[in-house]
Design a protein around this motif. Structure first.
Motif, PDB file in Angstrom:
ATOM      1  N   SER A   1      44.156  50.547  58.755  1.00  0.00           N
ATOM      2  CA  SER A   1      44.905  50.176  57.554  1.00  0.00           C
ATOM      3  C   SER A   1      44.039  50.619  56.387  1.00  0.00           C
ATOM      4  O   SER A   1      42.879  50.211  56.285  1.00  0.00           O
ATOM      5  N   THR A   2      44.575  51.460  55.524  1.00  0.00           N
ATOM      6  CA  THR A   2      43.811  51.953  54.392  1.00  0.00           C
ATOM      7  C   THR A   2      44.002  51.029  53.189  1.00  0.00           C
ATOM      8  O   THR A   2      44.920  50.216  53.158  1.00  0.00           O
ATOM      9  N   LEU A   3      43.106  51.169  52.221  1.00  0.00           N
ATOM     10  CA  LEU A   3      43.182  50.387  50.985  1.00  0.00           C
ATOM     11  C   LEU A   3      43.162  51.346  49.805  1.00  0.00           C
ATOM     12  O   LEU A   3      42.256  52.162  49.687  1.00  0.00           O
ATOM     13  N   GLN A   4      44.144  51.233  48.955  1.00  0.00           N
ATOM     14  CA  GLN A   4      44.210  52.056  47.761  1.00  0.00           C
ATOM     15  C   GLN A   4      43.990  51.172  46.538  1.00  0.00           C
ATOM     16  O   GLN A   4      44.352  49.990  46.547  1.00  0.00           O
ATOM     17  N   PRO A   5      43.388  51.703  45.479  1.00  0.00           N
ATOM     18  CA  PRO A   5      43.237  50.922  44.255  1.00  0.00           C
ATOM     19  C   PRO A   5      44.592  50.375  43.790  1.00  0.00           C
ATOM     20  O   PRO A   5      45.605  51.059  43.860  1.00  0.00           O
ATOM     21  N   GLY A   6      44.582  49.106  43.376  1.00  0.00           N
ATOM     22  CA  GLY A   6      45.792  48.448  42.920  1.00  0.00           C
ATOM     23  C   GLY A   6      46.496  47.634  43.989  1.00  0.00           C
ATOM     24  O   GLY A   6      47.404  46.865  43.690  1.00  0.00           O
ATOM     25  N   VAL A   7      46.079  47.797  45.250  1.00  0.00           N
ATOM     26  CA  VAL A   7      46.705  47.057  46.344  1.00  0.00           C
ATOM     27  C   VAL A   7      46.269  45.594  46.286  1.00  0.00           C
ATOM     28  O   VAL A   7      45.083  45.301  46.235  1.00  0.00           O
ATOM     29  N   PRO A   8      47.236  44.652  46.298  1.00  0.00           N
ATOM     30  CA  PRO A   8      46.848  43.238  46.331  1.00  0.00           C
ATOM     31  C   PRO A   8      46.638  42.766  47.767  1.00  0.00           C
ATOM     32  O   PRO A   8      47.353  43.176  48.676  1.00  0.00           O
TER      33      PRO A   8
END
Length: 131
Positions: A66-73
């Motif tokens: 599972s990736t994380l992108q800036p802005g993801v809550p």
């Protein structure tokens, strides 16, 4: 309301989910602002698909991601399985456990809904499994 992100290694019995997870143990949502992934001290990039491909390069069996992108809550109480095998096998996936327990460092920077705090969650090697 302050979010509190924690990155945990999860070692379970064979045939179960094993890997690393991100947990928001705080009272409010955490907004991801950036991330840094290092292996053996070398920066590979952010927690994204490009970095995932570099982490798993050369292996015939790849973990789920599972990736994380800036802005993801990340909501309060939410658990995100970042890198894992659902059906962990110690022999077949030994390289993976060495990676997540001894070589991998992950930093996730985040803030509350108010912004500007620059909180950090970190997974630091090495780690010894419980005996």
């Amino acid at each position: 309301m302050r979010p509190l992100l924690q990155i945990r290694r999860v070692l379970t019995f064979e045939g179960s989910r094993t890997g690393i997870q991100l947990v928001n143990a705080g009272l409010g949502p955490a907004i991801v602002t950036s991330s840094v992934v290092r292996v053996d001290g070398e920066v590979l990039g952010e927690w994204d698909l490009k970095t995932y491909r570099r982490l798993t390069q050369g292996h015939s069996v790849h973990p789920k991601v599972s990736t994380l992108q800036p802005g993801v809550p990340v909501l309060s109480g939410q658990v995100v399985h970042l890198l894992f095998f659902d059906d962990f096998d110690r022999a077949e996936h030994a390289w993976f456990w060495t990676l997540v327990s001894e070589r991998l460092m992950v930093e996730i920077y985040y803030e509350s809904m108010y912004g500007g705090e620059n909180f950090r969650a970190v997974l630091i090697p090495p780690w010894e499994p419980p005996t």
